[in-house]
Design an enzyme around this catalytic site. Structure first.
Site, PDB file in Angstrom:
ATOM      1  N   HIS A 104      -2.584   7.503   7.342  1.00  0.00           N
ATOM      2  CA  HIS A 104      -1.600   8.410   6.716  1.00  0.00           C
ATOM      3  C   HIS A 104      -2.276   9.698   6.247  1.00  0.00           C
ATOM      4  O   HIS A 104      -1.690  10.772   6.310  1.00  0.00           O
ATOM      5  CB  HIS A 104      -0.953   7.740   5.493  1.00  0.00           C
ATOM      6  CG  HIS A 104       0.207   6.842   5.799  1.00  0.00           C
ATOM      7  ND1 HIS A 104       1.357   7.284   6.412  1.00  0.00           N
ATOM      8  CD2 HIS A 104       0.420   5.521   5.537  1.00  0.00           C
ATOM      9  CE1 HIS A 104       2.218   6.280   6.525  1.00  0.00           C
ATOM     10  NE2 HIS A 104       1.672   5.190   6.006  1.00  0.00           N
TER      11      HIS A 104
ATOM     12  N   HIS B 101      -4.584   1.437   7.835  1.00  0.00           N
ATOM     13  CA  HIS B 101      -3.211   1.962   7.965  1.00  0.00           C
ATOM     14  C   HIS B 101      -3.019   3.130   6.987  1.00  0.00           C
ATOM     15  O   HIS B 101      -2.503   4.185   7.352  1.00  0.00           O
ATOM     16  CB  HIS B 101      -2.233   0.817   7.672  1.00  0.00           C
ATOM     17  CG  HIS B 101      -0.791   1.205   7.600  1.00  0.00           C
ATOM     18  ND1 HIS B 101       0.156   0.741   8.482  1.00  0.00           N
ATOM     19  CD2 HIS B 101      -0.105   1.996   6.720  1.00  0.00           C
ATOM     20  CE1 HIS B 101       1.342   1.238   8.170  1.00  0.00           C
ATOM     21  NE2 HIS B 101       1.214   2.011   7.093  1.00  0.00           N
ATOM     22  N   GLU B 102      -3.456   2.936   5.728  1.00  0.00           N
ATOM     23  CA  GLU B 102      -3.260   3.980   4.707  1.00  0.00           C
ATOM     24  C   GLU B 102      -4.141   5.194   4.997  1.00  0.00           C
ATOM     25  O   GLU B 102      -3.725   6.336   4.781  1.00  0.00           O
ATOM     26  CB  GLU B 102      -3.547   3.431   3.306  1.00  0.00           C
ATOM     27  CG  GLU B 102      -2.675   2.249   2.873  1.00  0.00           C
ATOM     28  CD  GLU B 102      -1.183   2.500   3.011  1.00  0.00           C
ATOM     29  OE1 GLU B 102      -0.755   3.659   2.954  1.00  0.00           O
ATOM     30  OE2 GLU B 102      -0.440   1.515   3.208  1.00  0.00           O
TER      31      GLU B 102
ATOM     32  N   GLY C 250       0.843  -1.193   0.000  1.00  0.00           N
ATOM     33  CA  GLY C 250       0.000   0.000   0.000  1.00  0.00           C
ATOM     34  C   GLY C 250       0.875   1.238   0.000  1.00  0.00           C
ATOM     35  O   GLY C 250       2.079   1.159   0.297  1.00  0.00           O
TER      36      GLY C 250
ATOM     37  N   GLN D 189       3.176   9.933   1.379  1.00  0.00           N
ATOM     38  CA  GLN D 189       4.466   9.244   1.524  1.00  0.00           C
ATOM     39  C   GLN D 189       5.435   9.597   0.388  1.00  0.00           C
ATOM     40  O   GLN D 189       6.630   9.342   0.501  1.00  0.00           O
ATOM     41  CB  GLN D 189       4.268   7.726   1.614  1.00  0.00           C
ATOM     42  CG  GLN D 189       3.526   7.306   2.886  1.00  0.00           C
ATOM     43  CD  GLN D 189       3.335   5.811   2.962  1.00  0.00           C
ATOM     44  OE1 GLN D 189       2.358   5.286   2.433  1.00  0.00           O
ATOM     45  NE2 GLN D 189       4.260   5.114   3.580  1.00  0.00           N
TER      46      GLN D 189
ATOM     47  N   CYS E 124       5.746  -0.227   7.588  1.00  0.00           N
ATOM     48  CA  CYS E 124       5.435   1.004   6.854  1.00  0.00           C
ATOM     49  C   CYS E 124       6.679   1.401   6.068  1.00  0.00           C
ATOM     50  O   CYS E 124       7.788   1.415   6.610  1.00  0.00           O
ATOM     51  CB  CYS E 124       5.063   2.112   7.841  1.00  0.00           C
ATOM     52  SG  CYS E 124       4.638   3.676   7.028  1.00  0.00           S
ATOM     53  N   LEU E 125       6.468   1.740   4.796  1.00  0.00           N
ATOM     54  CA  LEU E 125       7.609   2.107   3.949  1.00  0.00           C
ATOM     55  C   LEU E 125       8.254   3.415   4.418  1.00  0.00           C
ATOM     56  O   LEU E 125       9.407   3.674   4.083  1.00  0.00           O
ATOM     57  CB  LEU E 125       7.152   2.214   2.482  1.00  0.00           C
ATOM     58  CG  LEU E 125       6.584   0.907   1.910  1.00  0.00           C
ATOM     59  CD1 LEU E 125       5.996   1.143   0.526  1.00  0.00           C
ATOM     60  CD2 LEU E 125       7.651  -0.188   1.857  1.00  0.00           C
TER      61      LEU E 125
HETATM   62  O1  K1U Z   1       3.990   2.297   4.037  1.00  0.00           O
HETATM   63  C1  K1U Z   1       2.901   1.821   3.816  1.00  0.00           C
HETATM   64  O2  K1U Z   1       1.888   2.411   4.146  1.00  0.00           O
HETATM   65  C2  K1U Z   1       2.825   0.485   3.117  1.00  0.00           C
HETATM   66  C3  K1U Z   1       2.817  -0.706   4.066  1.00  0.00           C
HETATM   67  C4  K1U Z   1       1.390  -1.196   4.149  1.00  0.00           C
HETATM   68  C5  K1U Z   1       1.047  -2.093   5.301  1.00  0.00           C
HETATM   69  C6  K1U Z   1       1.746  -3.251   5.547  1.00  0.00           C
HETATM   70  C7  K1U Z   1       1.372  -4.076   6.609  1.00  0.00           C
HETATM   71  C8  K1U Z   1       0.295  -3.747   7.399  1.00  0.00           C
HETATM   72  C9  K1U Z   1      -0.384  -2.581   7.149  1.00  0.00           C
HETATM   73  C10 K1U Z   1      -0.020  -1.772   6.087  1.00  0.00           C
HETATM   74  C11 K1U Z   1       3.732  -1.778   3.475  1.00  0.00           C
HETATM   75  O3  K1U Z   1       3.532  -2.210   2.388  1.00  0.00           O
HETATM   76  S1  K1U Z   1       5.048  -2.359   4.450  1.00  0.00           S
HETATM   77  C12 K1U Z   1       5.777  -3.636   3.426  1.00  0.00           C
HETATM   78  C13 K1U Z   1       4.978  -4.898   3.356  1.00  0.00           C
HETATM   79  O4  K1U Z   1       4.085  -5.091   4.149  1.00  0.00           O
HETATM   80  C14 K1U Z   1       5.275  -5.929   2.320  1.00  0.00           C
HETATM   81  C15 K1U Z   1       6.322  -5.799   1.447  1.00  0.00           C
HETATM   82  C16 K1U Z   1       6.562  -6.775   0.483  1.00  0.00           C
HETATM   83  C17 K1U Z   1       5.755  -7.876   0.403  1.00  0.00           C
HETATM   84  C18 K1U Z   1       4.710  -8.029   1.271  1.00  0.00           C
HETATM   85  C19 K1U Z   1       4.460  -7.051   2.238  1.00  0.00           C
HETATM   86 ZN    ZN Z   2       2.542   3.332   6.132  1.00  0.00          ZN
END
Ligand code: K1U
Ligand code: ZN
Length: 177
Positions: free
Chosen positions: A148, A144-145, A46, A51, A102-103
């Site tokens: 943000h 979560h998004e 997401g 971001q 979270c990225l």
């Molecule tokens: O930064 C963000 O908002 C994105 C975040 C979304 C998220 C992940 C887990 C729970 C709630 C919200 C991410 O994408 S973190 C990376 C991640 O979860 C992932 C990366 C590669 C493959 C699978 C998952």
């Molecule tokens: Zn995030």
């Protein structure tokens, strides 16, 4: 399409409340395309526009799930999703714990409890209004998004001690990069 830089804590932009979108037009679709490419490159599931430093109420998502009934070794099929001006119109009393990442807070993961099931209303890539139910990872990720968009990060749901430790760790990590 372009891969854009993902901002990280403690960038003050991440605390900003994003503005509603007036119109889903080609310029907004270009932003959504850039967001999706940036999210796939990271990689993540997401991304909210803030971001990449754009304070507008836009989210992209791809849960990268395998199709129902697919073999264990089947490749996940791409399913890009776009949410413009999303609203939660109902949330369940029951909650689901999930280890979130979270990225914008790289290498930090912790458990957050959120409503297990929500109903959302949003505009899609074409600007059409959609109402949809979300549960499981979809419910976790959309909440979560949507946090943000209000300037809220998943670490804001943790204790101050854990939050401060996370920010210190990310500062060190991003300074070294
Ligand atoms: O930064 C963000 O908002 C994105 C975040 C979304 C998220 C992940 C887990 C729970 C709630 C919200 C991410 O994408 S973190 C990376 C991640 O979860 C992932 C990366 C590669 C493959 C699978 C998952
Ligand atoms: Zn995030």
């Amino acid at each position: 399409m372009a891969i854009r830089e993902i901002i990280t804590v403690p960038n003050p932009l991440l605390k900003q409340v994003s503005k509603p979108v007036d119109k889903v037009d080609d310029a907004l679709r270009e932003l959504m395309d850039d967001m999706l490419e940036t999210m796939y490159d990271a990689p993540g599931i997401g991304l909210a526009a803030i971001q990449i430093g754009e304070p507008v109420r836009v989210i992209v998502m791809d849960l990268q799930e395998k199709p129902e009934g697919a073999a264990d070794d089947a490749e996940p099929v791409k399913n890009p999703r776009y949410f413009v001006n999303p609203e939660i119109i109902w949330k369940s009393e029951d909650t689901l714990p999930y280890e979130e990442g979270c990225l914008s807070i790289p290498e930090i993961y912790d458990e957050v409890q959120r409503p297990a099931h929500v109903k959302i209303r949003y505009l899609n890539y074409q600007g059409e209004q959609v109402e949809e139910e979300a549960k499981g990872l979809f419910a976790v990720c959309i909440q979560h998004e949507m946090d943000h968009l209000e300037g809220v990060l998943f670490i804001d749901h943790l204790s101050k001690l854990k939050r401060d430790r996370a920010v210190t760790k990310v500062k060190k990590l991003t300074r070294a990069a």
